[in-house]
Design an enzyme around this catalytic site. Sequence first.
Site, PDB file in Angstrom:
ATOM      1  N   ASP A 151      -2.851  -1.496  10.153  1.00 51.74           N
ATOM      2  CA  ASP A 151      -3.334  -1.448   8.765  1.00 51.74           C
ATOM      3  C   ASP A 151      -3.681  -2.836   8.190  1.00 51.74           C
ATOM      4  OD1 ASP A 151      -0.689  -2.091   8.677  1.00 51.74           O
ATOM      5  OD2 ASP A 151      -0.050  -0.399   7.449  1.00 51.74           O
ATOM      6  N   LYS A 188       0.850  -1.202   0.000  1.00 53.31           N
ATOM      7  CA  LYS A 188       0.000   0.000   0.000  1.00 53.31           C
ATOM      8  C   LYS A 188       0.875   1.237   0.000  1.00 53.31           C
ATOM      9  CE  LYS A 188       0.725   1.312   4.543  1.00 53.31           C
ATOM     10  NZ  LYS A 188       1.575   2.437   4.904  1.00 53.31           N
TER      11      LYS A 188
HETATM   12  O1  C5P Z   1      -0.160  -1.064  14.530  1.00 53.01           O
HETATM   13  P1  C5P Z   1       1.266  -1.240  14.139  1.00 53.01           P
HETATM   14  O2  C5P Z   1       1.886  -2.463  14.729  1.00 53.01           O
HETATM   15  O3  C5P Z   1       1.515  -1.139  12.676  1.00 53.01           O
HETATM   16  O4  C5P Z   1       2.005  -0.005  14.766  1.00 53.01           O
HETATM   17  C1  C5P Z   1       3.384   0.020  15.011  1.00 53.01           C
HETATM   18  C2  C5P Z   1       3.703   1.204  15.907  1.00 53.01           C
HETATM   19  O5  C5P Z   1       3.477   2.427  15.207  1.00 53.01           O
HETATM   20  C3  C5P Z   1       2.846   1.317  17.150  1.00 53.01           C
HETATM   21  O6  C5P Z   1       3.363   0.570  18.201  1.00 53.01           O
HETATM   22  C4  C5P Z   1       2.894   2.806  17.429  1.00 53.01           C
HETATM   23  O7  C5P Z   1       4.116   3.145  18.047  1.00 53.01           O
HETATM   24  C5  C5P Z   1       2.922   3.412  16.045  1.00 53.01           C
HETATM   25  N1  C5P Z   1       1.589   3.814  15.556  1.00 53.01           N
HETATM   26  C6  C5P Z   1       0.962   4.909  16.114  1.00 53.01           C
HETATM   27  N2  C5P Z   1      -0.275   5.275  15.640  1.00 53.01           N
HETATM   28  C7  C5P Z   1      -0.874   4.591  14.651  1.00 53.01           C
HETATM   29  C8  C5P Z   1      -0.245   3.468  14.069  1.00 53.01           C
HETATM   30  C9  C5P Z   1       0.997   3.098  14.546  1.00 53.01           C
HETATM   31  O8  C5P Z   1       1.499   5.560  17.018  1.00 53.01           O
HETATM   32  N3  C5P Z   1      -2.061   5.000  14.200  1.00 53.01           N
END
Ligand code: C5P
Length: 328
Positions: A174, A48
Site C-alpha cells: 500500500d 489510511k
Molecule cells: O505488502 P506488505 O508488506 O504490506 O504485505 C505484508 C504481507 O501481507 C505479505 O507478505 C502477505 O503475506 C500479505 N499480503 C497478501 N496480499 C496482499 C497484501 C499483503 O497476502 N494483497
Amino acid sequence: MGKPVPRIREAVSPRPGPRVHRVRDAAATAAAKSPHTPAPLHVTTCAKVNLSLEIIRRREDGYHEIETIFQSIDLADAIEIELTSDARIEIECTDASIPTDERNLCHRAIVAMRPVAGASLGARMRIEKRIPSGAGLGGGSGNAAGILLAVCRGLRLDVDPEKLARIGATLGSDVPFFLHGGTMLGRGRGELLTPMEPLKQGVFVVVKPEVSIPTPWAYAQPTFGLTSHRPRLNLRAANSVLARFPRSALPFRNALEAAVVPAFPAVARLLEELLSEQPCFASMTGSGSAVYAIFTHEDRAVEVARRFAQRGLFASVAKPTRQAIEIR
Ligand code: C5P
C-alpha cells in the site's frame, strides 16, 4: 491526488564511445554545492482506512489479489528528516516498540532511493508516531511513502511517478497509495490504483484494542471467503455511493473480518460497541486490529472516542483527506 513528481535527470557520459547512462549521485552533488547541512524537511504522513476490502484469489507469489477502497485520514505521524551524503541512516522513533535499524520502512525507503539518488544517500530522521502499528492503518507504509517524496523534494529529483510507485511497491503493497492519498481503488495486491470519488463528509472514530495483528497472519487464515463473483466492484455504482455519502449507506465490507473477528474477541467486541453507537458505517481496517466508525457530526464522534479513550484504549477522531503526505 499527490503533486505530480517531475522526471529524474540522468547524466550521459561525455566521453566518446558507447553512450553510458549513469545515475548522477544527487546526494553527493547536493552536498558539494552546499557544504552546510541541508535544511530539515518536516513530513506529515497520514493513516489510511479500508472502506472496503475483498479478496479475489491467492496468487502464485504468496500475495492475495484484492480489491480495496483506500481512504486517507488526518490521523498522522510527523517525521523530521535531514538528507545527508554520508550513506549513513540514523533513525529515532518516539515508539520504542518500532525497530530503528534496517527493518524500519523509512530505512528501507532511503536504501530503495539510492539507485536514483546516488549511493551516498543517507539520512537522519526523527519519527513521531501517532498512528498505532499492527493496526491496519498503514502507518509504516505512509512513513515510507513520505521518505520517498522527501528525497525527491530535498534533492530536487525529477522521478517519474510510475517509477516512484514501483519503488514504493517493493517496500509494501500500500506504499503506492500513500504517494497519492485521498479515496482510491486498489487492485492487484493493492498497488494498482484508480482514483475514486473523494469522500467529502463523515468524521471517523478509530479505535484500537490492546492486541496488534501482523498482516501476514490475517492473510494466512483459511477462514475468509474469496470474492469470486464477476463483475467485482462496480466502479460507477461505488463512486455514486461515495458521492452521496452519508445520504446513501456504504454497501462495503472487509473480507478479512471473517478471519480476524473469530480469533480476536477484543476486535469483535469493539466492532459491536461501535455499531451500537449507530454510526453511518463501521468496519475493521485492513488486517486489523483497529476498527473505525463514521459519524455525520463531529461532536458525536468526539464523545464516542472519549468514552473509548477513558478505558485506556487508543481512540482518535479523524477526517478524510485528499492527500496522504505533506512536506514543509
Ligand atoms: O505488502 P506488505 O508488506 O504490506 O504485505 C505484508 C504481507 O501481507 C505479505 O507478505 C502477505 O503475506 C500479505 N499480503 C497478501 N496480499 C496482499 C497484501 C499483503 O497476502 N494483497
